[in-house]
Structures are given as C-alpha cells and as structure tokens.
Write a protein that holds these residues in place. Structure first.
Motif, PDB file in Angstrom:
ATOM      1  N   HIS A 319       0.833  -1.206   0.000  1.00 62.54           N
ATOM      2  CA  HIS A 319       0.000   0.000   0.000  1.00 62.54           C
ATOM      3  C   HIS A 319       0.868   1.257   0.000  1.00 62.54           C
ATOM      4  CE1 HIS A 319      -3.616   2.313   0.535  1.00 62.54           C
ATOM      5  NE2 HIS A 319      -3.128   2.911   1.590  1.00 62.54           N
ATOM      6  N   GLU A 320       2.088   1.136   0.534  1.00 62.54           N
ATOM      7  CA  GLU A 320       3.032   2.260   0.521  1.00 62.54           C
ATOM      8  C   GLU A 320       3.900   2.247  -0.741  1.00 62.54           C
ATOM      9  OE1 GLU A 320       2.812   4.497   2.873  1.00 62.54           O
ATOM     10  OE2 GLU A 320       1.248   3.303   3.846  1.00 62.54           O
ATOM     11  N   VAL A 321       4.193   1.048  -1.276  1.00 67.94           N
ATOM     12  CA  VAL A 321       5.058   0.935  -2.451  1.00 67.94           C
ATOM     13  C   VAL A 321       4.341   1.393  -3.719  1.00 67.94           C
ATOM     14  CG1 VAL A 321       6.336  -0.695  -3.920  1.00 67.94           C
ATOM     15  CG2 VAL A 321       6.404  -0.945  -1.423  1.00 67.94           C
ATOM     16  N   ALA A 322       3.116   0.898  -3.917  1.00 66.82           N
ATOM     17  CA  ALA A 322       2.358   1.204  -5.139  1.00 66.82           C
ATOM     18  C   ALA A 322       0.907   1.524  -4.762  1.00 66.82           C
ATOM     19  CB  ALA A 322       2.424   0.042  -6.112  1.00 66.82           C
ATOM     20  N   PRO A 323       0.659   2.659  -4.135  1.00 67.11           N
ATOM     21  CA  PRO A 323      -0.683   2.979  -3.624  1.00 67.11           C
ATOM     22  C   PRO A 323      -1.742   3.133  -4.709  1.00 67.11           C
ATOM     23  CG  PRO A 323       0.767   4.893  -3.492  1.00 67.11           C
ATOM     24  CD  PRO A 323       1.633   3.728  -3.841  1.00 67.11           C
ATOM     25  N   ASP A 324      -1.333   3.336  -5.977  1.00 70.20           N
ATOM     26  CA  ASP A 324      -2.309   3.542  -7.043  1.00 70.20           C
ATOM     27  C   ASP A 324      -2.628   2.271  -7.827  1.00 70.20           C
ATOM     28  OD1 ASP A 324      -2.540   6.275  -6.476  1.00 70.20           O
ATOM     29  OD2 ASP A 324      -0.758   6.729  -7.674  1.00 70.20           O
ATOM     30  N   SER A 325      -1.997   1.159  -7.471  1.00 68.06           N
ATOM     31  CA  SER A 325      -2.308  -0.100  -8.152  1.00 68.06           C
ATOM     32  C   SER A 325      -3.727  -0.536  -7.779  1.00 68.06           C
ATOM     33  CB  SER A 325      -1.315  -1.189  -7.752  1.00 68.06           C
ATOM     34  OG  SER A 325      -1.651  -2.430  -8.370  1.00 68.06           O
ATOM     35  N   PRO A 326      -4.560  -0.900  -8.767  1.00 68.05           N
ATOM     36  CA  PRO A 326      -5.961  -1.197  -8.466  1.00 68.05           C
ATOM     37  C   PRO A 326      -6.229  -2.590  -7.931  1.00 68.05           C
ATOM     38  CG  PRO A 326      -5.586  -1.379 -10.815  1.00 68.05           C
ATOM     39  CD  PRO A 326      -4.297  -0.885 -10.219  1.00 68.05           C
ATOM     40  N   LYS A 327      -5.319  -3.546  -8.210  1.00 71.35           N
ATOM     41  CA  LYS A 327      -5.601  -4.925  -7.821  1.00 71.35           C
ATOM     42  C   LYS A 327      -4.328  -5.754  -7.811  1.00 71.35           C
ATOM     43  CE  LYS A 327      -8.235  -5.365 -11.494  1.00 71.35           C
ATOM     44  NZ  LYS A 327      -9.133  -5.916 -12.535  1.00 71.35           N
ATOM     45  N   ILE A 328      -4.413  -6.896  -7.117  1.00 70.88           N
ATOM     46  CA  ILE A 328      -3.350  -7.904  -7.115  1.00 70.88           C
ATOM     47  C   ILE A 328      -3.892  -9.159  -7.783  1.00 70.88           C
ATOM     48  CG2 ILE A 328      -1.888  -9.399  -5.701  1.00 70.88           C
ATOM     49  CD1 ILE A 328      -1.900  -7.238  -3.557  1.00 70.88           C
ATOM     50  N   SER A 329      -3.099  -9.756  -8.669  1.00 70.49           N
ATOM     51  CA  SER A 329      -3.467 -10.982  -9.366  1.00 70.49           C
ATOM     52  C   SER A 329      -2.488 -12.086  -8.985  1.00 70.49           C
ATOM     53  CB  SER A 329      -3.437 -10.748 -10.881  1.00 70.49           C
ATOM     54  OG  SER A 329      -3.652 -11.953 -11.596  1.00 70.49           O
ATOM     55  N   THR A 330      -3.005 -13.295  -8.766  1.00 74.41           N
ATOM     56  CA  THR A 330      -2.128 -14.409  -8.365  1.00 74.41           C
ATOM     57  C   THR A 330      -2.695 -15.728  -8.859  1.00 74.41           C
ATOM     58  OG1 THR A 330      -0.951 -15.413  -6.503  1.00 74.41           O
ATOM     59  CG2 THR A 330      -3.245 -14.814  -6.134  1.00 74.41           C
ATOM     60  N   PHE A 331      -1.842 -16.744  -8.976  1.00 71.12           N
ATOM     61  CA  PHE A 331      -2.250 -18.090  -9.379  1.00 71.12           C
ATOM     62  C   PHE A 331      -1.886 -19.089  -8.279  1.00 71.12           C
ATOM     63  CE2 PHE A 331      -2.183 -16.029 -13.484  1.00 71.12           C
ATOM     64  CZ  PHE A 331      -3.145 -16.700 -14.240  1.00 71.12           C
ATOM     65  N   ASN A 332      -2.799 -20.043  -8.027  1.00 72.16           N
ATOM     66  CA  ASN A 332      -2.538 -21.138  -7.085  1.00 72.16           C
ATOM     67  C   ASN A 332      -3.181 -22.409  -7.615  1.00 72.16           C
ATOM     68  OD1 ASN A 332      -3.044 -18.534  -5.142  1.00 72.16           O
ATOM     69  ND2 ASN A 332      -1.374 -19.804  -4.387  1.00 72.16           N
ATOM     70  N   ALA A 333      -2.497 -23.530  -7.431  1.00 70.50           N
ATOM     71  CA  ALA A 333      -3.076 -24.814  -7.813  1.00 70.50           C
ATOM     72  C   ALA A 333      -4.370 -25.053  -7.045  1.00 70.50           C
ATOM     73  CB  ALA A 333      -2.083 -25.936  -7.537  1.00 70.50           C
TER      74      ALA A 333
END
Length: 362
Positions: A319-333
C-alpha cells in the motif's frame, strides 16, 4: 477443429538488444500476440506484459535457456512460440508458450509451431514439453478435468489443439484477484492473529529488490524449494540450483525490465533460516496491475500460519510501495487449499483459470 493448411514458414526469432532496435519487430509482435491471446482466452486484461519487462530474461540466459519461433504466411507474421528450459544439467523438461489469434486456428499454424517446438525440445535434450492455457471463470456445458482431480476448466481452441496433439491436462490453477480500493482491516487483523499464533521463534522481515547481500542465500534457498514444496501433480519439473549469485542475476532482470518487487519473508530465529516468502511485483506503471509471484512456506515450518504472515505483511507494505495499483493478481493450484484459504480470507476472488498440460516426447 478442422484445419485448412496454408503455406507456413517458421524461422528462429531474432532476439533484439533493445525493444526499440531495428530488429525488434519479431519480439514485439510475439509479446503483442501473447497479450491479445491472453485477453481472449482468460476474458480479462490483467495479465498483459510489455516487451520491456520480458526482454531482460531473453538477454541473460545464464540460468534459463530461451528459444523463439516466428510463423509467417505470405510474408506476414501469423503466430509465435517460445521454449524455456533450465540450463542445469539433467533437466528433462521444457516449457512452451504458443501464441496465435482466432483467425489462425484453422490455418495449421498452431500445429506447425507445436511440431517445431517439439523438435527444439528434443534437440535441447529434454523429453517432456509443458505448457499452460488460460480459461474464463464462467463454466461451460463441457468442462475439462485434470489428472489431479482438482478443479476444471472450460475448453478453448488452444486446449482443443493440445488435446489433439497428445498433451494431457495434468493440473488446474485458479487465478484470483484482490481489489485494492477497499479497507485493509482484514489483512491487519489476520496478520496480528497469525503473528501471535506463530510465536517468538519467527521474525518478519521485508525488502524491495535488489536483495540485501546478507539475505541472498536464504532467499535463494526458499525459491529453490518451489520445485519440490509446491503442488505440481505429475508435471515433470526439475529442481534447480539457486544461490546468492543467481539472486543477483534474478534481481538485475527485474530492474532492467523496470519492475518493482517487494518481498516479505519469515526468519526462523533458532536456526537463522529463511522459511517463508511472498513476492509482489509491478511494472514501470505503478498504477497498473500488481502480480503476486512466489508464495511459499517450506514444508518443515507449515502449520504456523507463516503463509498468512507473509501475504498480509506484504499486502500492507505494498500500500506504501504502489498505492495507485488497483488490484493484485495471483495463481494457485486448485489442490493447494491452504494458500487458497488464505487468499479467500483476505478477500481474493476467482477471475480466471489456467490449465497445466504435458506431453512426453519419447
């Protein structure tokens, strides 16, 4: 799927020194094809890459070998493929990316590129070919079940091509996203509870790449465990050697691609070993989508809620590194329920799916 074969010429892809070099057309077209195909198959635009992000990993092939192929018909580029494999002796598999658009599905381009990729895989001394397909989140009348028995995916022209070419669907992974425009209170509470549960034997640390010298060996050790400690079904995945020197090269590739990476990790105080990590990454556009790469708790330290600690701590740091990023995307089995449980508790929801395919070549 009925194919109408046309005159197809396949050549080795030129790897440019820069993305704006005169000979960069093939490379840039490959990335563009990949992005367009990803949007069509997954039904989302969260997974785009840029040539600038990807080129550094092609220029430094110390640890992973890469080969690219371009398909042309009547002089026009109609498809591309790439092969990636570890340079480590004893490696038995290679990873394939196949890129072509709907207009080419019945032209024979896909089959021709697959055949060329198989030839190159064998020439590199590998006998298994692995590839990943993307699929929409919405179910269809016909669904494909993997060999693991966990999850299912809707068929696509790419998966149809792989099935017809002798590839087996081994595993399904879920692509989950977390919107970053809401409260982080759930992550804060989860971190507090998990930290208390883990106890004083475990200490949280974090950094932004490049990795500090004193942490490189520990970080390398955890990354190496990805090949052995993450569910992968019957996929032929070779364990690779990671050391401090490889971490320097790894970090340099991200930096050269203009990417920012934050790592949260846990140190086991009695031994001094790093035992869990979580990585968040974003490109040069800090208002773009964030990607969660590796998350791992080594087997010997599971059951201590360390996965929750690194995921939540890195989310709060992000939240401090990239406060303007709208979402996080990830993959899991799909069979990795512990990680999916953590994601769901934080607020991740399914956005698309991936299928892991394998073909034994001999």
């Amino acid at each position: 799927m009925t194919e109408t074969l046309t005159k197809i010429v396949i050549t080795s892809m030129v790897i440019p020194s820069r993305t704006d070099a005169p000979d960069s057309e093939e490379f840039r077209t490959m990335i563009d094809l990949r992005n367009q195909m990803t949007r069509i198959d997954a039904g989302i635009d969260d997974l785009d890459d840029t040539p600038e992000q990807i080129l550094p990993s092609w220029l430094d092939q110390t640890d992973r070998l890469r080969r690219g192929f371009i398909a042309r018909s009547h002089g026009q580029i109609v498809g591309a493929a790439s092969i990636t494999t570890s340079s480590q002796p004893g490696t038995t598999s290679a990873e394939l990316e196949l890129m072509l658009l709907p207009a080419q599905w019945e032209s024979g381009v896909g089959r021709a590129l697959l055949e060329r990729a198989e030839q190159e895989t064998l020439a590199l001394g590998r006998d298994a070919l692995l590839t990943w397909t993307l699929h929409p989140a919405d179910p269809r009348e016909r669904m494909l079940k993997p060999a693991t028995g966990w999850g299912e995916v809707a068929p696509t022209p790419m998966s149809d091509l792989l099935e017809m070419s002798g590839h087996t669907l081994e595993q399904v992974a879920r692509n989950s996203v977390l919107a970053l425009d809401g409260s982080l209170e759930r992550a804060k509470q989860s971190l507090t509870t998990a930290t208390a549960f883990a106890g004083s034997d475990y200490r949280l640390i974090s950094w932004t790449l490049p990795t500090p010298r004193e942490l490189r060996a520990g970080y390398a050790g955890v990354i190496a465990r990805m090949a052995t400690d993450v569910p992968s079904g019957d996929l032929d995945i070779t364990a690779e050697t990671w050391d401090a020197e490889r971490i320097v090269r790894h970090d340099a590739q991200f930096a050269a691609g203009g990417q920012t990476v934050s790592v949260a990790a846990v140190i086991h105080e009695p031994t001094g070993n790093m035992v869990a990590i979580n990585e968040l990454c974003i490109g040069s556009d800090l208002a773009g989508v964030t990607h969660q790469w590796g998350t791992l708790v080594v087997k010997e330290h599971r059951g201590k809620r360390l996965g929750t600690i690194v995921k939540c701590a890195n989310l709060l740091r992000w939240h401090e590194v990239a406060p303007d990023s709208p979402k996080i995307s990830t993959f899991n089995a799909e069979e990795n329920r512990p990680m999916l449980d953590i994601n769901e508790a934080i607020g991740f929801v399914a956005a698309s799916y991936a299928g892991a395919w394998q073909k034994k070549l001999c």
